[in-house]
Design an enzyme around this catalytic site. Structure first.
Site, PDB file in Angstrom:
ATOM      1  N   LYS A  87       0.834  -1.219   0.000  1.00  0.00           N
ATOM      2  CA  LYS A  87       0.000   0.000   0.000  1.00  0.00           C
ATOM      3  C   LYS A  87       0.858   1.254   0.000  1.00  0.00           C
TER       4      LYS A  87
ATOM      5  N   ILE B  94      -2.526  -9.735  -6.207  1.00  0.00           N
ATOM      6  CA  ILE B  94      -1.118  -9.316  -6.161  1.00  0.00           C
ATOM      7  C   ILE B  94      -0.649  -8.863  -7.537  1.00  0.00           C
TER       8      ILE B  94
ATOM      9  N   GLU C  83      -2.539 -14.488 -17.531  1.00  0.00           N
ATOM     10  CA  GLU C  83      -3.548 -15.084 -16.643  1.00  0.00           C
ATOM     11  C   GLU C  83      -4.115 -16.349 -17.290  1.00  0.00           C
TER      12      GLU C  83
ATOM     13  N   VAL D 137       1.259 -20.210 -18.732  1.00  0.00           N
ATOM     14  CA  VAL D 137       2.714 -20.140 -18.855  1.00  0.00           C
ATOM     15  C   VAL D 137       3.249 -21.565 -18.977  1.00  0.00           C
TER      16      VAL D 137
ATOM     17  N   ALA E  93       2.881 -14.586  -9.336  1.00  0.00           N
ATOM     18  CA  ALA E  93       1.835 -14.231  -8.354  1.00  0.00           C
ATOM     19  C   ALA E  93       0.614 -15.095  -8.642  1.00  0.00           C
TER      20      ALA E  93
ATOM     21  N   ARG F 260      -1.204 -18.218  -2.952  1.00  0.00           N
ATOM     22  CA  ARG F 260      -0.386 -18.537  -1.780  1.00  0.00           C
ATOM     23  C   ARG F 260      -0.890 -19.846  -1.176  1.00  0.00           C
TER      24      ARG F 260
ATOM     25  N   HIS G 156     -23.092  15.885   2.369  1.00  0.00           N
ATOM     26  CA  HIS G 156     -22.883  16.367   1.003  1.00  0.00           C
ATOM     27  C   HIS G 156     -21.793  17.432   0.999  1.00  0.00           C
TER      28      HIS G 156
HETATM   29  P1  FAD Z   1       1.241 -14.236   8.079  1.00  0.00           P
HETATM   30  O1  FAD Z   1       0.968 -12.795   7.948  1.00  0.00           O
HETATM   31  O2  FAD Z   1       1.806 -14.982   6.972  1.00  0.00           O
HETATM   32  O3  FAD Z   1       2.006 -14.449   9.427  1.00  0.00           O
HETATM   33  C1  FAD Z   1       2.419 -15.695   9.884  1.00  0.00           C
HETATM   34  C2  FAD Z   1       3.663 -15.509  10.715  1.00  0.00           C
HETATM   35  O4  FAD Z   1       3.941 -16.733  11.361  1.00  0.00           O
HETATM   36  C3  FAD Z   1       4.894 -15.166   9.887  1.00  0.00           C
HETATM   37  O5  FAD Z   1       5.627 -14.145  10.512  1.00  0.00           O
HETATM   38  C4  FAD Z   1       5.689 -16.476   9.888  1.00  0.00           C
HETATM   39  O6  FAD Z   1       7.084 -16.257   9.776  1.00  0.00           O
HETATM   40  C5  FAD Z   1       5.327 -17.010  11.253  1.00  0.00           C
HETATM   41  N1  FAD Z   1       5.491 -18.461  11.377  1.00  0.00           N
HETATM   42  C6  FAD Z   1       5.065 -19.435  10.540  1.00  0.00           C
HETATM   43  N2  FAD Z   1       5.371 -20.652  11.037  1.00  0.00           N
HETATM   44  C7  FAD Z   1       6.023 -20.432  12.195  1.00  0.00           C
HETATM   45  C8  FAD Z   1       6.606 -21.287  13.153  1.00  0.00           C
HETATM   46  N3  FAD Z   1       6.550 -22.619  13.035  1.00  0.00           N
HETATM   47  N4  FAD Z   1       7.206 -20.731  14.232  1.00  0.00           N
HETATM   48  C9  FAD Z   1       7.250 -19.367  14.376  1.00  0.00           C
HETATM   49  N5  FAD Z   1       6.708 -18.517  13.499  1.00  0.00           N
HETATM   50  C10 FAD Z   1       6.100 -19.047  12.428  1.00  0.00           C
HETATM   51  N6  FAD Z   1      -4.459  -8.940   2.884  1.00  0.00           N
HETATM   52  C11 FAD Z   1      -5.344  -7.953   3.128  1.00  0.00           C
HETATM   53  O7  FAD Z   1      -6.308  -8.174   3.858  1.00  0.00           O
HETATM   54  N7  FAD Z   1      -5.180  -6.711   2.594  1.00  0.00           N
HETATM   55  C12 FAD Z   1      -4.150  -6.407   1.771  1.00  0.00           C
HETATM   56  O8  FAD Z   1      -4.037  -5.275   1.299  1.00  0.00           O
HETATM   57  C13 FAD Z   1      -3.204  -7.429   1.493  1.00  0.00           C
HETATM   58  N8  FAD Z   1      -2.156  -7.170   0.696  1.00  0.00           N
HETATM   59  C14 FAD Z   1      -1.228  -8.163   0.471  1.00  0.00           C
HETATM   60  C15 FAD Z   1      -0.161  -7.887  -0.377  1.00  0.00           C
HETATM   61  C16 FAD Z   1       0.785  -8.861  -0.637  1.00  0.00           C
HETATM   62  C17 FAD Z   1       1.957  -8.543  -1.540  1.00  0.00           C
HETATM   63  C18 FAD Z   1       0.673 -10.135  -0.011  1.00  0.00           C
HETATM   64  C19 FAD Z   1       1.712 -11.192  -0.232  1.00  0.00           C
HETATM   65  C20 FAD Z   1      -0.395 -10.420   0.820  1.00  0.00           C
HETATM   66  C21 FAD Z   1      -1.371  -9.437   1.058  1.00  0.00           C
HETATM   67  N9  FAD Z   1      -2.480  -9.684   1.859  1.00  0.00           N
HETATM   68  C22 FAD Z   1      -3.400  -8.696   2.082  1.00  0.00           C
HETATM   69  C23 FAD Z   1      -2.695 -10.987   2.495  1.00  0.00           C
HETATM   70  C24 FAD Z   1      -2.236 -10.912   3.955  1.00  0.00           C
HETATM   71  O9  FAD Z   1      -0.874 -10.541   3.994  1.00  0.00           O
HETATM   72  C25 FAD Z   1      -2.465 -12.241   4.638  1.00  0.00           C
HETATM   73  O10 FAD Z   1      -3.821 -12.619   4.503  1.00  0.00           O
HETATM   74  C26 FAD Z   1      -2.121 -12.154   6.120  1.00  0.00           C
HETATM   75  O11 FAD Z   1      -0.798 -11.731   6.301  1.00  0.00           O
HETATM   76  C27 FAD Z   1      -2.339 -13.496   6.805  1.00  0.00           C
HETATM   77  O12 FAD Z   1      -2.087 -13.353   8.159  1.00  0.00           O
HETATM   78  P2  FAD Z   1      -1.566 -14.590   9.036  1.00  0.00           P
HETATM   79  O13 FAD Z   1      -1.295 -14.033  10.394  1.00  0.00           O
HETATM   80  O14 FAD Z   1      -2.459 -15.733   8.874  1.00  0.00           O
HETATM   81  O15 FAD Z   1      -0.186 -15.020   8.368  1.00  0.00           O
HETATM   82  P1  NAD Z   2      -4.890 -14.899  -6.380  1.00  0.00           P
HETATM   83  O1  NAD Z   2      -5.489 -16.207  -6.107  1.00  0.00           O
HETATM   84  O2  NAD Z   2      -5.627 -13.660  -6.069  1.00  0.00           O
HETATM   85  O3  NAD Z   2      -4.524 -14.808  -7.939  1.00  0.00           O
HETATM   86  C1  NAD Z   2      -3.719 -15.741  -8.598  1.00  0.00           C
HETATM   87  C2  NAD Z   2      -4.049 -15.706 -10.080  1.00  0.00           C
HETATM   88  O4  NAD Z   2      -3.081 -16.466 -10.763  1.00  0.00           O
HETATM   89  C3  NAD Z   2      -5.411 -16.325 -10.395  1.00  0.00           C
HETATM   90  O5  NAD Z   2      -6.139 -15.428 -11.196  1.00  0.00           O
HETATM   91  C4  NAD Z   2      -5.059 -17.608 -11.124  1.00  0.00           C
HETATM   92  O6  NAD Z   2      -6.010 -17.958 -12.105  1.00  0.00           O
HETATM   93  C5  NAD Z   2      -3.726 -17.230 -11.764  1.00  0.00           C
HETATM   94  N1  NAD Z   2      -2.865 -18.380 -12.065  1.00  0.00           N
HETATM   95  C6  NAD Z   2      -2.639 -19.477 -11.306  1.00  0.00           C
HETATM   96  N2  NAD Z   2      -1.750 -20.298 -11.918  1.00  0.00           N
HETATM   97  C7  NAD Z   2      -1.414 -19.701 -13.095  1.00  0.00           C
HETATM   98  C8  NAD Z   2      -0.519 -20.036 -14.153  1.00  0.00           C
HETATM   99  N3  NAD Z   2       0.196 -21.163 -14.141  1.00  0.00           N
HETATM  100  N4  NAD Z   2      -0.418 -19.177 -15.198  1.00  0.00           N
HETATM  101  C9  NAD Z   2      -1.129 -18.031 -15.218  1.00  0.00           C
HETATM  102  N5  NAD Z   2      -1.986 -17.658 -14.232  1.00  0.00           N
HETATM  103  C10 NAD Z   2      -2.108 -18.471 -13.185  1.00  0.00           C
HETATM  104  O7  NAD Z   2      -3.460 -14.934  -5.668  1.00  0.00           O
HETATM  105  P2  NAD Z   2      -2.389 -13.793  -5.452  1.00  0.00           P
HETATM  106  O8  NAD Z   2      -2.665 -12.619  -6.323  1.00  0.00           O
HETATM  107  O9  NAD Z   2      -1.075 -14.485  -5.544  1.00  0.00           O
HETATM  108  O10 NAD Z   2      -2.659 -13.384  -3.958  1.00  0.00           O
HETATM  109  C11 NAD Z   2      -2.508 -14.348  -2.898  1.00  0.00           C
HETATM  110  C12 NAD Z   2      -3.414 -14.031  -1.750  1.00  0.00           C
HETATM  111  O11 NAD Z   2      -3.034 -12.822  -1.128  1.00  0.00           O
HETATM  112  C13 NAD Z   2      -4.847 -13.892  -2.184  1.00  0.00           C
HETATM  113  O12 NAD Z   2      -5.604 -14.825  -1.468  1.00  0.00           O
HETATM  114  C14 NAD Z   2      -5.246 -12.514  -1.811  1.00  0.00           C
HETATM  115  O13 NAD Z   2      -6.494 -12.481  -1.178  1.00  0.00           O
HETATM  116  C15 NAD Z   2      -4.170 -12.045  -0.864  1.00  0.00           C
HETATM  117  N6  NAD Z   2      -3.917 -10.636  -1.180  1.00  0.00           N
HETATM  118  C16 NAD Z   2      -4.873  -9.736  -0.853  1.00  0.00           C
HETATM  119  C17 NAD Z   2      -4.703  -8.414  -1.194  1.00  0.00           C
HETATM  120  C18 NAD Z   2      -5.767  -7.431  -0.849  1.00  0.00           C
HETATM  121  O14 NAD Z   2      -6.611  -7.754  -0.027  1.00  0.00           O
HETATM  122  N7  NAD Z   2      -5.766  -6.247  -1.415  1.00  0.00           N
HETATM  123  C19 NAD Z   2      -3.570  -8.004  -1.860  1.00  0.00           C
HETATM  124  C20 NAD Z   2      -2.634  -8.952  -2.200  1.00  0.00           C
HETATM  125  C21 NAD Z   2      -2.814 -10.282  -1.828  1.00  0.00           C
END
Ligand code: FAD
Ligand code: NAD
Length: 480
Positions: free
Chosen positions: A63, A197, A216, A250, A281, A284, A456
């Site tokens: 962000k 992502i 995609e 891909v 991307a 996950r 408004h």
């Molecule tokens: P995580 O945030 O993955 O945290 C888990 C933690 O546990 C990590 O620090 C890990 O190292 C630790 N851990 C794992 N196993 C162990 C272990 N055995 N011992 C000790 N520590 C451990 N979501 C949104 O809602 N809004 C967004 O705008 C958004 N943007 C995103 C952008 C990107 C680029 C990405 C990758 C994700 C985004 N997400 C977003 C998704 C969001 O980040 C996840 O849904 C969220 O972080 C999940 O929270 P969590 O606590 O389950 O796991």
């Molecule tokens: P995603 O599931 O949103 O999108 C992955 C995309 O990749 C899908 O459209 C899928 O059809 C495509 N895909 C899969 N395999 C493929 C291939 N071999 N070739 C081409 N396309 C392929 O997953 P993401 O964008 O990696 O995000 C992961 C998670 O992180 C999501 O669950 C999302 O909710 C979370 N996230 C949330 C936010 C937010 O809330 N703003 C931002 C970033 C990430």
């Protein structure tokens, strides 16, 4: 830490300090329980940091860059419409990235402060659940500490899915974390996956000057969104200059020198193109490596998710699991609510998560946000419905902001006026959706929104007008 395991006792031990784990720890401490939280997150320089994916490599840094890159683009393209003349807009990516890193540092440091203030003991290292609610924490030096807990909350989060045919190297073929930390704008960027992502990071680097190609696999764009909104979104992404190829699989990628050659197959056959960086991307997956010792009894399903009931309880008494590692959308706010619910249930308080009302936001420009069902889902469910829309082009505030792209769409039940879904594409959609979530959480009818006064001129009036449009009573747009 000594190699001879010492045992300390806690009411609750949380493994993982991401947005699911750290709120669980804090709420449990607020509930007067003795709490520890273990996290193994390490940055590239080897430093530990609480906050998980979200704060370190996800929601927050993405962000920060989305905001900076959007301001850069607006300064270049839009300020002149406001009568602001800039002779030269220049990008200093070093400063932009420094700001991103500073925000992350402040936010992750904030968790240390919150743990301290709430009396949560924070351990930095790997946590493993052993049978009998024992957690063994292994520090960076390999020393082990054994802690006993009445309750264990597993919150290990998720990691990116990798593609075998596209071998990750962290330099040319990268994941989202790497792509947030580029120190130069790649002239040509490839993105595999047009999911959240792919669209957010593709937007960042496109705005900063990259030529971006997104591959995609699916034919449909944003299938999880309402298709009217997805169609509008695709138009805006194309206008930004994202080259989105749908129905494209891909088949491989190869690094040669400093170029990545990407091959994909679509209905027309096989194609290839070259980029300077390739971001994978494609989703996950739950991260449970080394989390569970043999014999704990915790069940992990075929896709790696920890099995839980509606209250996030695993098959083992007093062992819970929350966040990305359990079923449901992988969203920070979903994990947070689960963490808080579990901490309250452990303390014997009533708590539940309303999984039907979880908002989704894509932080692009325009922003995309929704809650509840899409029109396709309502149609498939067979319930008679009515739809109201309102375009931001008719909003005075959106005009004043020079941000008139997009619309609000409300889908309501024909029989009892229940709000079934609210979908927004437009300025600040991620903020506006809050009102929609609150309305649905409180089971408001469409008429309730119609009868609510909206200030408004605000963007929120678009929601009010869309609710009026459901019954063909919009004032500021023509009812159709
Ligand atoms: P995580 O945030 O993955 O945290 C888990 C933690 O546990 C990590 O620090 C890990 O190292 C630790 N851990 C794992 N196993 C162990 C272990 N055995 N011992 C000790 N520590 C451990 N979501 C949104 O809602 N809004 C967004 O705008 C958004 N943007 C995103 C952008 C990107 C680029 C990405 C990758 C994700 C985004 N997400 C977003 C998704 C969001 O980040 C996840 O849904 C969220 O972080 C999940 O929270 P969590 O606590 O389950 O796991
Ligand atoms: P995603 O599931 O949103 O999108 C992955 C995309 O990749 C899908 O459209 C899928 O059809 C495509 N895909 C899969 N395999 C493929 C291939 N071999 N070739 C081409 N396309 C392929 O997953 P993401 O964008 O990696 O995000 C992961 C998670 O992180 C999501 O669950 C999302 O909710 C979370 N996230 C949330 C936010 C937010 O809330 N703003 C931002 C970033 C990430």
């Amino acid at each position: 830490m000594s190699s001879q395991p010492a045992s300390e006792q806690f009411d609750v031990v949380v493994i993982g300090a991401g947005p699911a784990g750290y709120p669980a720890a804090i709420r449990a401490a607020q509930n007067k329980l003795k709490v520890a939280c273990v996290d193994q997150w390490q940055n590239a320089d080897g430093s530990y940091a609480f906050g998980g994916t979200c704060l370190n490599a996800g929601c927050i840094p993405s962000k920060a860059l989305l905001e900076s890159s959007e301001l850069y683009l607006r300064a270049k393209q839009e300020f002149s419409a406001h009568g602001i003349r800039l002779s030269d807009v220049q990008l200093d990516l070093g400063i932009m990235q420094g700001r991103r890193a500073a925000i992350v540092k402040t936010m992750t440091g904030g968790i240390n402060a919150l743990f301290k203030a709430n009396g949560v003991v924070g351990y930095q290292g790997h946590g493993q659940l052993r049978p009998g609610n024992i957690v063994v924490v292994t520090g960076a030096d390999g020393a082990e500490k054994r802690v006993e807990a009445k309750h264990v909350v597993l919150a290990p989060g998720s990691v990116p899915v990798r593609l075998r045919s596209v071998p990750h190297d962290g330099k040319w073929i990268v994941d989202s974390w790497n792509a947030l930390e580029f120190d130069a704008v790649p002239a040509r960027l490839g993105v595999i996956g047009a999911g959240v992502i792919g669209l957010e990071l593709g937007s960042v680097w496109r705005r900063l000057g990259s030529e971006v190609t997104v591959i995609e696999a699916l034919d449909e764009f944003l299938p999880m969104a309402d298709q009217a909104i997805a169609k509008e979104a695709l138009r805006h992404f194309k206008k930004l200059g994202l080259d989105i190829k749908l129905g494209a699989k891909v088949s491989g990628a190869e690094v040669s020198g400093s170029t990545v050659k990407v091959k994909y197959v679509d209905a027309a056959g096989e194609h290839a193109f070259e980029v300077d960086k390739l971001v994978v991307a494609v989703g996950r997956k739950p991260f449970t490596e080394g989390l569970l010792a043999d014999g704990t009894g915790v069940v992990v399903d075929g896709r790696g998710f920890i099995e839980v009931d509606e209250y996030c309880h695993t098959a083992v008494p007093n062992v819970w699991a929350v966040g990305d590692a359990v079923r449901g959308p992988m969203l920070a706010h979903k994990g947070k609510e689960e963490g808080v619910m579990v901490a309250d249930r452990i303390a014997g308080r009533f708590a539940e998560v309303n999984y039907k009302v979880i908002p989704s936001v894509i932080y692009t420009a325009p922003e995309i946000a929704w809650v509840g069902q899409t029109e396709q889902q309502v149609k498939a469910g067979g319930r008679a419905y009515k739809v109201g829309t309102f375009p931001f082009s008719a909003s005075g505030r959106a005009r004043a902001m020079e941000s008139t792209a997009g619309l609000v769409k409300i889908i309501s039940a024909r029989d009892d006026d229940e709000i079934l879904g609210i979908h927004i594409i437009g300025p600040m959609a991620g903020e506006l959706i809050g009102e929609a979530v609150l309305a649905m959480e409180y089971s408001a009818s469409t008429e309730d929104i119609q009868r609510t006064i909206h200030a408004h001129p605000t963007l929120s009036e678009a929601l009010h007008e869309a609710a009026l449009a459901v019954d063909k009573m919009a004032i500021d747009s023509i009812n159709r």
